[in-house]
Design an enzyme around this catalytic site. Structure first.
Site, PDB file in Angstrom:
ATOM      1  N   ASP A 193     -10.866   2.762  -3.149  1.00 43.89           N
ATOM      2  CA  ASP A 193     -11.281   1.530  -2.461  1.00 43.89           C
ATOM      3  C   ASP A 193     -12.741   1.211  -2.733  1.00 43.89           C
ATOM      4  OD1 ASP A 193      -8.815   1.732  -1.354  1.00 43.89           O
ATOM      5  OD2 ASP A 193      -9.507   1.904   0.717  1.00 43.89           O
ATOM      6  N   ASP A 211       0.834  -1.199   0.000  1.00 36.50           N
ATOM      7  CA  ASP A 211       0.000   0.000   0.000  1.00 36.50           C
ATOM      8  C   ASP A 211       0.871   1.253   0.000  1.00 36.50           C
ATOM      9  OD1 ASP A 211      -2.354   1.380  -0.001  1.00 36.50           O
ATOM     10  OD2 ASP A 211      -3.193   0.407   1.774  1.00 36.50           O
TER      11      ASP A 211
HETATM   12  C1  GLA Z   1      -6.064   1.402   1.737  1.00 36.44           C
HETATM   13  C2  GLA Z   1      -6.206   0.336   0.678  1.00 36.44           C
HETATM   14  C3  GLA Z   1      -7.286  -0.653   1.101  1.00 36.44           C
HETATM   15  C4  GLA Z   1      -6.908  -1.278   2.420  1.00 36.44           C
HETATM   16  C5  GLA Z   1      -6.706  -0.188   3.461  1.00 36.44           C
HETATM   17  C6  GLA Z   1      -6.154  -0.737   4.761  1.00 36.44           C
HETATM   18  O1  GLA Z   1      -7.178   2.209   1.839  1.00 36.44           O
HETATM   19  O2  GLA Z   1      -6.542   0.890  -0.563  1.00 36.44           O
HETATM   20  O3  GLA Z   1      -7.436  -1.650   0.105  1.00 36.44           O
HETATM   21  O4  GLA Z   1      -5.742  -2.048   2.273  1.00 36.44           O
HETATM   22  O5  GLA Z   1      -5.787   0.800   3.006  1.00 36.44           O
HETATM   23  O6  GLA Z   1      -5.950   0.242   5.723  1.00 36.44           O
END
Ligand code: GLA
Length: 441
Positions: A219, A158
């Site tokens: 997301d 990430d």
């Molecule tokens: C980001 C990522 C998500 C998830 C969260 C976890 O938002 O895009 O897919 O992994 O972090 O905190």
């Protein structure tokens, strides 16, 4: 230089510049914790649903025992919030001792014993998005080695709490570090999602050389609005995104939320169909212990999985956006087959959409179409014959199409073996033999 050595050189350059792990020739499949289980660390009050080794062991059991693994869903992926709030005294990442008392190596072993692979999460930056220890420059090699030592098979990297400039260096460095461990570790990069997801900010040629897949956009949430916003973004930008996907390197529109609370059965079918058109990873985030049979049937649809996992690995495109708010999506597949999705954005009633294959750029020939949700086979006498499909509001009709006969350059008709008879046999086998269509053999 002779032509043959030129070709050899070209082939060599292509191999040398690709990510050298040879993984994910088709989009990865499996299960990931985040969308459904988030950062629930309250194991005292919610032991079944908190981020703990129990959750991942439960999901590994379900993948292995409920027919998922055989269909290709073979990854169990940990997301954020698995570590302690501090690294250990040697500076290594360590799992929360209360929630993962046996450690990640043991969990990997448990997963491997069931014929599955284990994915883990880290973040290039000072902290993960959930506030846990991140991976800064000085920790890239250490963390890659830790994951390899534990026998992890996949890393979601990430990008919270790092700058664009640092990401440009950090993501390639992690790719190198993973390769240097000598373990095959699939590499998912969230980098594009933090930088707008589009060229010129994002260099997808480089991404394809260092990552197996990448998150391009926001997301996913448990709602139809969220699915639609993702579909809109990916297909609005298809001219830039479609060509960059291929075997070993995929766009990732995020997890499948089928089986949760936000989608109707029609919307669930739409997500599954459109993710297969996009050659997207099929990574579920749901509770496999309590899935309804409706959701299971959609996620375990062998024809859609075979379309998703087509060996050519060509991402599909949106062909038409009609005034009636019907849209048509298309993906070319191996053995001259293809997939079509008719999608309704309407909110009134099932819509009878009239079309013909030539309007969708199909060339002259005889085709059969297999409706992947109803199992019906339709033959059309010609590619110009009109047909009508009835599409539910926010739903889809999805066809697997294969030519039965088509004129060749020399004028005679080349006969393709009909698959109609074979469709009754149920076990899926991917790929093809002897030029026949073995989607459902
Ligand atoms: C980001 C990522 C998500 C998830 C969260 C976890 O938002 O895009 O897919 O992994 O972090 O905190």
């Amino acid at each position: 230089m002779k032509a043959s050595s030129g070709i050899l050189l070209l082939a060599f350059t292509a191999v040398a510049s690709a990510l050298e792990n040879g993984l994910m020739r088709t989009p990865p499949m499996g299960w990931m914790a985040w969308e459904r289980f988030r950062c629930n660390v309250d194991c005292e009050n919610d032991p079944k649903n908190c981020i703990s080794e129990r959750l991942f062991m439960d999901m590994a059991d379900r993948l292995a025992e409920d027919g998922w693994r055989e269909l290709g869903y073979d990854h169990v992926m940990i997301d954020d919030c698995w570590t302690s709030m501090q690294r250990d005294k040697d500076g290594l990442l360590q799992p929360d001792p209360k929630r993962f008392p046996r450690g990640i190596a043991k969990l990997a072993q448990y997963v491997h014993e069931r014929g599955l692979k284990l994915g883990i999460y880290a973040d290039f930056g000072t902290h993960t998005c959930g506030g846990y220890p991140g991976t800064t420059f000085d920790k890239i090699e250490t963390d890659a080695q830790t994951f390899a030592d534990w026998k992890v098979d996949y890393l979601k990297f990430d990008g919270c709490y790092s700058s664009a400039e640092d990401q440009e260096k950090g993501y390639p460095l992690m790719s190198k570090a993973l390769n240097a461990t000598g373990r095959y570790i699939g590499y998912s990069c969230s980098w594009p999602a933090y930088q707008g997801g589009l060229p010129p900010n994002i260099n997808y040629t480089l991404l394809g050389e260092i990552c197996n897949l990448w998150r391009n956009y926001d997301d996913i949430e448990d709602s139809w609005t969220s699915v639609l916003s993702i579909v809109d973004w990916f297909f609005t930008n298809q001219d830039q995104l479609q060509p960059v996907a291929g075997p070993g390197h995929w766009n990732d529109p995020d997890m499948l939320i089928i089986g949760n609370f936000g989608l109707s059965p029609d919307q669930s079918r739409s997500q599954m169909a459109l993710w297969a058109i996009m050659a997207a990873p099929l990574i579920m985030s749901n509770d496999l212990r309590t899935l309804t049979s409706d959701a299971r049937n959609i996620l375990q649809n062998k024809a859609i999985i075979a379309i998703s996992q087509d060996p050519l690995g060509i991402q599909g495109r949106r062909l038409l956006q009609e005034k009636s708010r019907i849209e048509v999506y298309w993906r070319p597949l191996a053995s001259s087959a293809s997939a079509l999705v008719f999608f309704s954005r309407r909110t009134d009633m099932p819509y009878r959409y009239h079309c013909s294959l030539d309007k969708l750029n199909y060339t002259a020939g005889l085709y059969e179409m297999y409706d992947v949700f109803t199992g019906e086979v339709l033959s059309l006498p010609s590619h110009t014959t009109p047909f009508t499909v009835s599409i539910n509001p926010s739903g889809v009709v999805m066809w697997y199409i294969y030519p039965v006969a088509r004129p060749t350059q020399t004028g005679e008709e080349r006969k393709y073996p009909s698959v109609r008879r074979k469709l009754r046999v149920s076990t899926v086998r991917r790929g093809q033999r002897n030029g026949e269509h073995h989607l459902f053999l």
